[in-house]
Write an enzyme that holds these catalytic residues in place. Structure first.
Site, short mmCIF file in Angstrom:
data_model
loop_
_atom_site.label_atom_id
_atom_site.label_comp_id
_atom_site.label_asym_id
_atom_site.label_seq_id
_atom_site.Cartn_x
_atom_site.Cartn_y
_atom_site.Cartn_z
N ASP A 50 13.52 -5.74 -7.56
CA ASP A 50 12.36 -5.28 -7.80
C ASP A 50 12.21 -3.76 -7.54
O ASP A 50 12.09 -3.37 -6.40
CB ASP A 50 10.98 -6.33 -6.57
CG ASP A 50 10.11 -6.56 -6.40
OD1 ASP A 50 9.24 -5.44 -7.43
OD2 ASP A 50 9.24 -6.30 -5.32
N ASP B 202 7.89 5.05 -3.10
CA ASP B 202 7.49 5.58 -1.85
C ASP B 202 8.23 4.92 -0.87
O ASP B 202 8.42 5.82 0.21
CB ASP B 202 6.59 3.91 -1.24
CG ASP B 202 5.11 3.84 -2.43
OD1 ASP B 202 4.70 4.96 -2.36
OD2 ASP B 202 5.07 2.58 -2.67
N GLY C 80 0.63 -1.00 -0.53
CA GLY C 80 0.08 -0.29 0.16
C GLY C 80 0.98 1.42 0.44
O GLY C 80 1.67 1.31 0.96
N ASN D 258 5.58 10.65 -10.95
CA ASN D 258 7.05 9.97 -11.90
C ASN D 258 6.91 10.73 -13.62
O ASN D 258 5.98 10.90 -13.13
CB ASN D 258 7.15 8.27 -12.11
CG ASN D 258 5.38 7.99 -12.56
OD1 ASN D 258 5.27 8.02 -13.44
ND2 ASN D 258 5.34 6.18 -12.30
N THR E 268 10.44 12.15 -10.77
CA THR E 268 11.13 11.07 -10.43
C THR E 268 11.43 10.16 -11.91
O THR E 268 10.17 10.50 -12.39
CB THR E 268 10.90 9.96 -9.20
OG1 THR E 268 9.09 9.44 -9.59
CG2 THR E 268 10.87 10.88 -8.34
N ALA F 27 1.08 2.88 3.59
CA ALA F 27 2.11 1.95 4.69
C ALA F 27 3.23 2.11 4.08
O ALA F 27 4.31 2.10 4.70
CB ALA F 27 1.68 0.59 4.91
N ASN F 28 3.84 2.42 2.70
CA ASN F 28 5.11 1.96 2.53
C ASN F 28 5.82 3.23 2.64
O ASN F 28 7.07 3.43 2.49
CB ASN F 28 5.55 1.39 0.71
CG ASN F 28 4.45 0.40 0.10
OD1 ASN F 28 4.25 -0.46 1.59
ND2 ASN F 28 4.18 0.45 -0.37
N GLU G 86 -4.26 6.47 -2.96
CA GLU G 86 -4.60 5.01 -3.23
C GLU G 86 -6.48 5.31 -2.16
O GLU G 86 -6.41 4.47 -1.85
CB GLU G 86 -4.09 3.77 -2.91
CG GLU G 86 -3.18 4.18 -3.81
CD GLU G 86 -1.87 2.43 -3.78
OE1 GLU G 86 -2.03 1.93 -4.96
OE2 GLU G 86 -1.98 2.46 -2.88
#
Ligand code: RIB
Length: 298
Positions: A235, A241, A42, A186, A209, A45-46, A142
């Protein structure tokens, strides 16, 4: 500014259901993939975890279902020393999930918002004190847009700076954009934003970014590129985040924008060397060591 700045994140909390594959399925096709794993995720949370690992005092405002995923995500946030009293446990709705396909070093994500979609402006009103006492507020898209707007309004009333990470992108009203200090899209999101006839972004608000290529900021209309750090990618989930959590921590600490972005670039580079959005998020010590080792990248 205190030693530990207070960062309040208002946003999503998801369980990430991640599968890796060599072959992306076409429509109507089934393919046999590789590993499957669940990871806490999420964007909200991240970003909270990234800021907490980098030394911030973090409040997480969000919503989750009264279910197994919710319980596990709450425990994980508490283990990161994040204040979770401002997370609403809601009945009759599932905790948010993100189904993530990892392929060729990149990802594709489908979010099922669940409880994140029920974080209403009314719930936000309960957290005015926490917003007021923060050094910076960090937001993404989100959770419902009117919830994001409610947070920005309270932050403005109390003159608390706001970073909005406009992901996943949607058209934003000018009333929202004008209440935000920094926007961190981004490259694709920035393009959509600048092409949107309904959004009037001041370029000086933008921190764009662009992965390894670096990050663009604008001063007096002139673009300044702060280069990224080349690393071996495992990954990229959560790299943005990590960048946002690190940026918030640094700006809340009073660091100048260029230095804050350089530091956030280093944190993001470290985060993509492990699988899972939060697994690779570094500590402040790890970022400092990495920056010393890579001092040639300035
Ligand atoms: O930014 C990455 C995050 O986007 C994932 O953790 C996933 O939950 C989605 O929200």
């Amino acid at each position: 500014m205190s030693e530990r700045p207070t960062v309040t994140v208002v946003g999503s909390i998801n369980m990430d259901l991640t599968v890796s594959t060599d072959q992306m399925p076409n429509q109507g096709e089934t393919v046999i993939g590789k590993e499957f794993a669940t990871f806490p995720g999420g964007k909200g949370a991240n970003q909270a975890v990234a800021a907490a690992r980098l030394g911030a005092n973090v409040n997480m405002v969000g919503a989750m279902g009264d279910d197994v995923f919710g319980e596990s995500l709450l425990n994980q946030l508490e283990q990161e020393n994040i204040h979770t009293k401002t997370i609403h446990k809601l009945k009759d709705v599932a905790t948010g999930t993100a189904t993530i396909i990892l392929s060729e070093g990149d990802n594709r994500i489908i979010v099922a918002p669940g409880a994140n979609g029920r974080l209403t402006p009314e719930l936000i009103q309960q957290h005015e004190q926490i917003i007021k006492q923060s050094d910076i507020i960090l937001l993404q898209l989100e959770v419902p847009l009117d919830t994001v707007q409610a947070v920005v309004k309270i932050a403005q009333q109390h003159e608390v700076p706001v970073i909005l990470n406009p992901a996943p992108y949607q058209s934003l009203p000018d009333s929202l954009i004008s209440g935000v200090d920094y926007l961190t899209p981004n490259e694709m999101e920035a393009e959509a934003m600048l092409d949107d006839p309904n959004s009037h972004v001041n370029k000086e608000q933008l921190i764009v970014t662009n992965g390894e290529k670096g990050v663009s900021t604008y001063k007096d209309g002139v673009e300044q590129v702060i280069p990224g750090f080349p690393v071996d990618v495992l990954d990229t989930t959560g790299a943005g985040d990590t960048f946002n959590g690190a940026l918030a921590t640094q700006l809340a600490n009073g660091r100048p924008l260029g230095e804050a972005v350089h530091y956030a670039n280093a944190a993001a580079a470290l985060s993509i060397m492990k699988v899972g959005a939060q697994s690779g998020m570094p500590s402040a010590e790890e970022v400092n060591t990495f920056m010393e080792e890579r001092s040639d990248c300035i």
